[in-house]
Every structure is written in structure tokens, then in C-alpha cells.
Design a protein around this motif. Structure first.
Motif, PDB file in Angstrom:
ATOM      1  N   GLU A 188      -4.613  52.569  -3.385  1.00  0.00           N
ATOM      2  CA  GLU A 188      -5.419  53.506  -4.166  1.00  0.00           C
ATOM      3  C   GLU A 188      -6.885  53.463  -3.756  1.00  0.00           C
ATOM      4  O   GLU A 188      -7.459  52.393  -3.560  1.00  0.00           O
ATOM      5  N   HIS A 189      -7.485  54.639  -3.680  1.00  0.00           N
ATOM      6  CA  HIS A 189      -8.862  54.776  -3.197  1.00  0.00           C
ATOM      7  C   HIS A 189      -9.682  55.679  -4.091  1.00  0.00           C
ATOM      8  O   HIS A 189      -9.177  56.267  -5.038  1.00  0.00           O
ATOM      9  N   SER A 190     -10.960  55.811  -3.735  1.00  0.00           N
ATOM     10  CA  SER A 190     -11.771  56.901  -4.271  1.00  0.00           C
ATOM     11  C   SER A 190     -11.638  58.067  -3.292  1.00  0.00           C
ATOM     12  O   SER A 190     -11.203  57.881  -2.152  1.00  0.00           O
ATOM     13  N   TYR A 239     -17.252  51.775  -3.541  1.00  0.00           N
ATOM     14  CA  TYR A 239     -16.298  50.778  -4.041  1.00  0.00           C
ATOM     15  C   TYR A 239     -16.940  49.551  -4.686  1.00  0.00           C
ATOM     16  O   TYR A 239     -16.275  48.808  -5.391  1.00  0.00           O
ATOM     17  N   THR A 247     -16.080  47.789  -8.153  1.00  0.00           N
ATOM     18  CA  THR A 247     -14.911  48.418  -8.788  1.00  0.00           C
ATOM     19  C   THR A 247     -13.644  47.600  -8.549  1.00  0.00           C
ATOM     20  O   THR A 247     -13.574  46.779  -7.624  1.00  0.00           O
ATOM     21  N   GLY A 248     -12.634  47.867  -9.358  1.00  0.00           N
ATOM     22  CA  GLY A 248     -11.333  47.234  -9.173  1.00  0.00           C
ATOM     23  C   GLY A 248     -10.641  47.697  -7.902  1.00  0.00           C
ATOM     24  O   GLY A 248      -9.798  46.997  -7.350  1.00  0.00           O
ATOM     25  N   LEU A 249     -11.018  48.887  -7.427  1.00  0.00           N
ATOM     26  CA  LEU A 249     -10.369  49.416  -6.213  1.00  0.00           C
ATOM     27  C   LEU A 249     -10.628  48.503  -5.027  1.00  0.00           C
ATOM     28  O   LEU A 249      -9.749  48.261  -4.193  1.00  0.00           O
ATOM     29  N   TYR A 284      -8.198  45.541  -5.122  1.00  0.00           N
ATOM     30  CA  TYR A 284      -6.761  45.714  -4.934  1.00  0.00           C
ATOM     31  C   TYR A 284      -6.358  46.374  -3.616  1.00  0.00           C
ATOM     32  O   TYR A 284      -5.260  46.179  -3.139  1.00  0.00           O
TER      33      TYR A 284
END
Lengths: 254, 270
Positions: free
Chosen positions: B101-103, B126, B129-131, B134
Motif C-alpha cells: 500500500e502506498h500514497s 511517507y 506515516t504507517g505506510l 509496512y
């Protein structure tokens, strides 16, 4: 005698949010609540608001509220349509955008936002749509305005996932993380307005909408021990003009 | 030179089980018909890359074609949740769905790196962030000139990239306009590409804001009128917003979803 105008708490929220946008600003807009408020501002006091949607539509002037950030009318009415690499790399990343206007499912006391999951990331109770453009909008815009409805489910002490950074764990975090935008300056809800403390960056209730009890917001509508400003203001109720404008906004596909 | 093929032939010859396939079209020119052909041909174990996995990814996931989704926003635009996507992640139905998963900015830059022949792209994003935590395709990188810490995202180079465009000429030169999104980068990052078009014409006339992909950059072109329905193709047809709203109900229930696919995809050619 002054006529008492009837309005809903959602109308008050959108109008209060619209009032925050200034004429001539360039605003990067999320779909949903922010899009409605920005389109309202453009019909009222900010006719020269440049609305940017992440589909690459710059200066969109839709006649109806778009259902999606990719609605055809956004492109047809835009000053320019650019590619997605261009909007994120050339326009957002260098800090050219005045205001990022975001919604979210959840917020914490440092205005960090979650729109990714409820529960554990790997085994979520509810899987939400995710980040979209929000992390970099929150990071790079000169100012960030947030709007969401306020409850103990949405205003939580610990968000399970940080999708977009407000102030991290406090005042120093944005600089440490290398986030060059200013960070959130205001959170508008259906009950009132919260603003970060200038020193600690913790959100403080600074304004309530008419007929909203401060105690209700603090005790029943916020999942952390919400600080209240010493001098709390009451929002100016919607004017006839504002209510007429918001009620004339039609949505695509509805 | 791009080969002119039928949609059925294009998908059959260019796609394999287990491939990474990009289906792009950022909220416009969505390759719906190509997605339906992938369902009809019963492909399995695909890694699907798409910034905005909307209805087409919901359908592919619900039909068990997808083992991994690389994405940045997984919702039904303006309506709410993608129920098949949610069911796969929350309950593992019809099978477990791995995600990366990304922005939007991040996945965009993964395509840009792929299109540029680079192993990664550098960006500001990023952080915090949690991104970042993970995703295995996001990592910190130090600028060799200033020492500043930035973010690297790994290139994506799909085995096959599929997009939809307004038109192509008989040599396979492709033209698209309106919201052009990430389509050019998707084609250029792909090892192979398939472009479905509304129509094949004798001559491509210039259109304001158009993107032209010369034939030698494209593997195959298929003429598929209405190939983005119920989404839209600027200059050809509008988005069917009512269907997007109706999809919320259709997709909420497994049986109703399967019946809809049976009736509208497996039996038809849409």
C-alpha cells in the motif's frame, strides 16, 4: 425582530469551513466534505479560489459537486489538466500549494489523521480506502485545514494507523521528519473549531457552534481529555446568503 | 510497431497466470472491458497494480483473480467502500489478498522510476506515516549532495500494462486526452502493453491536452467501444454515476455479486 434561520449541524460545519478559505488562495481539495466547503467558498466570498483536485485538474470550476475527483466536469472547467506525476512532483512536492483541505475517518490530539484501517493493520476490523494523496498534501502544503464530524469514534486518543502526519507526537516532530509544510492550523467539526496550541501543538477547542455545549464536546464527543481555550468563541450562525448558497449546491449522481 | 488485435486475443497472448499487471486510468479511461476479459479467461494469482482500484479491481478480487494488490486508494469514489476488496482483506474471501500500500505520490513515482529505467525514484513523502513502516517498497535514502534524508520508492515494471484510450490509428499510434493520469508512465514502465481504444481511425487529429503514444512504444491495440463503461471516456460518453451508487448494494452481498458477474461479464462480452 431578527428571523431565526433553521440549519443542520452539517450545514454549519461546511459554512464554518468555507469561511476559512480566502479569495485568491490555491487549495488542494479532498473529495467529500472538503470539496463541498471549497465549492461553497467559491460561490460566496472566494470567487478566485483556485481549486486543485489530485486527478490533475487545476482551477476546476464545477457547476455541481463532483462525485469523484476524476469527474469529467472538473477537467472540462479547469484552467489546465496535468498528469498525476506532474501534480504530485512539480506542484505539490515543492510547496507551491497554499492550503491542503483534508477529511479523515479519525484524528488524534496532534491532528494526525487515519483513513487506512480501524483495528490492527494486518487483521483490520474495518478496512478503509487508504491514503490517496493525503500524506503528501499534509506534508507539503503551506497550511492544512481539516474537517470531520466529531464523536468519540472519530476523535480518538490513539489512532491505529497514521495515514497523514499532523504534528506527530508534538511540536518538534514535523521538523524532525523533514515535513516542509506548515501543518494543520485548524480543525472544523459539526460542533466547533479546534486549533493547535502554538507551543505544544496539541489541539485546543477554541470555538463552538451556536447552541453547542462546551461540556458536551469535551465529555461526550472527544476520546481524549480535550483542552478548552480560556476565551472560547461562539461561531457566527449561518447567514441567509450562506444557507441559500449551500442548499443550491447540487451533487453529481445524486 | 503495435499489433492490432481483438481484446480476447490481446489478453490471451500477453497475460500469464502469476503476472504483475497494471490496469491504469486515474479515475478516467478505466480499462473496465479488459478487466472483464481477464475475469472471463479465468486468470489466477495476478499481482494487480493500480493507484485507484475501483469497481474493476473489486470485481477481479471478488472473482479470485488477484493474489496481491499494489495500490494507493481503494474505495468506490464518492460512494464509500469497495466491499469485495474489504471482504478479501478482512475475511480472506474468496482468498487471502496480500497488499503493498502506498500514497498516490509514492505509487506514481514507482511508475515514473519504472518508465525511466531506474531501480527507484526519490521523493519527499511517507515520513511519519504507517505506510513507511509496512510497505517493503519504501525506504529512506540520503541525498549524496546535501545529506538530506529523503524517501526512495522501488520501480514498478509490470509484465503487462493495460490502459484505455480514446483512439488509435491503423498503425497503432495511440491518442488520449482529458484526465491523462498515470497512463503514459504505466505503458512505458510495462514490459508489454495493451491499449484498448474507443475507435481505430484513419488519421489522429490533434486534440487539446492530448497524450500521443507512438506505435513503437505499444505492444498491442484493441478496438473496444465503451471499454471504460460504467466509467467514462471524455468526448465519447459520461460516467454512469448511478451504477457506481448501485454497485455498493450489488457488491455488498457475495451471492448477488456472483450473480451480477455471471449475468454481465461471464455471459456477455462487456
Amino acid at each position: 425582530m431578527v428571523e431565526q434561520l433553521q440549519y443542520t449541524s452539517d450545514e454549519m460545519m461546511s459554512i464554518a469551513a468555507a469561511r476559512q478559505l480566502k479569495d485568491g488562495q490555491v487549495c488542494f481539495i479532498g473529495i467529500g466534505l472538503p470539496s463541498k466547503a471549497a465549492n461553497l467558498a467559491r460561490r460566496l466570498h472566494a470567487p478566485n479560489l483556485t481549486m486543485i483536485y489530485e486527478s490533475g485538474t487545476l482551477g476546476a470550476k464545477p457547476t455541481v459537486l463532483p462525485l469523484s475527483i476524476g469527474d469529467g466536469e472538473l477537467a472540462e472547467t479547469a484552467d489546465a489538466v496535468v498528469s498525476v506525476p506532474e501534480i504530485f512532483n512539480y506542484l505539490l512536492q515543492p510547496g507551491r500549494i497554499d492550503v491542503g483541505f483534508l477529511g479523515a475517518a479519525q484524528i488524534d490530539k496532534f491532528a494526525n489523521l487515519n483513513s487506512t484501517v480501524i483495528g490492527d493493520y494486518k487483521t483490520p476490523k474495518v478496512r478503509l480506502p487508504g491514503a490517496g494523496g493525503a500524506p503528501e498534501i499534509a506534508g507539503a502544503c503551506k497550511d492544512v485545514i481539516i474537517m470531520l464530524r466529531q464523536s468519540t469514534k472519530s476523535f480518538v486518543d490513539q489512532i491505529p494507523f497514521i495515514t497523514s502526519v499532523g504534528y506527530g507526537s508534538g511540536a518538534q516532530d514535523r521538523a524532525k521528519l523533514g515535513l516542509r509544510g506548515g501543518g494543520p492550523s485548524i480543525v472544523i467539526t459539526d460542533l466547533g473549531i479546534l486549533e493547535p496550541d502554538p507551543f505544544t501543538k496539541e489541539l485546543v477547542l477554541t470555538q463552538v457552534h451556536p447552541n453547542v455545549e462546551i461540556a458536551t464536546v469535551v465529555k461526550n464527543k472527544t476520546g481524549w481529555d480535550l483542552r478548552v481555550a480560556e476565551e472560547i468563541k461562539v461561531t457566527e450562525p449561518p447567514s441567509k446568503e450562506e444557507l441559500e448558497a449551500i442548499r443550491s449546491l447540487k451533487s453529481a449522481g445524486k | 510497431m503495435a499489433e492490432i488485435v481483438s481484446l480476447q486475443e490481446g489478453i490471451r497472448t500477453l497475460l500469464n497466470n502469476g503476472d504483475t499487471v497494471a490496469l491504469e486510468g486515474f479515475t478516467h479511461l478505466i480499462p473496465m472491458a479488459a478487466g472483464h476479459e481477464i475475469i472471463r479467461q479465468g486468470f489466477k494469482n495476478l499481482t494487480v497494480v493500480r493507484l485507484t482500484p475501483d469497481l474493476i479491481c473489486d470485481q477481479l478480487i471478488g472473482m479470485g483473480c488477484v493474489s496481491k494488490l499494489v495500490f494507493s486508494w481503494g474505495g468506490n469514489p464518492g460512494v464509500g467502500s469497495l466491499h469485495r476488496f474489504r471482504d478479501a482483506i478482512e475475511n480472506g474471501w474468496p482468498s487471502k489478498l496480500e497488499i503493498d500500500e502506498h500514497s498516490h505520490a509514492g505509487l506514481t513515482n514507482r511508475f515514473v522510476a519504472g518508465a525511466s529505467g531506474l531501480p527507484f525514484a526519490v521523493m519527499r513523502g511517507y515520513k511519519g506515516t504507517g505506510l513507511e513502516k509496512y510497505s517493503p517498497t519504501v525506504a529512506p535514502i540520503t541525498c549524496p549532495f546535501t545529506g538530506e534524508e529523503l524517501v526512495a520508492v522501488a520501480a514498478v515494471n509490470p509484465d503487462l500494462s493495460v490502459i484505455h484510450a480514446q483512439r488509435a490509428d491503423r498503425k497503432g499510434n495511440v491518442q488520449l486526452w482529458g484526465i491523462t493520469g498515470i497512463q503514459k508512465e504505466a505503458v512505458l514502465s510495462g514490459k508489454k502493453s495493451l491499449v484498448t481504444v474507443e475507435e481505430i481511425v484513419d488519421e489522429l487529429k490533434p486534440h487539446p491536452g492530448d497524450v500521443v503514444l507512438p506505435s513503437w512504444l505499444v505492444t498491442a491495440v484493441a478496438e473496444v467501444p465503451g471499454g471504460s463503461k460504467p466509467s467514462y471516456a471524455a468526448g465519447y460518453y459520461q460516467r454512469d454515476n448511478d451504477f457506481y451508487i448501485a454497485w455498493d448494494e450489488i457488491s455488498r452481498d457475495k451471492d448477488r455479486f456472483l450473480a451480477w458477474i455471471e449475468q454481465n461479464v461471464l455471459k456477455g462480452d462487456g
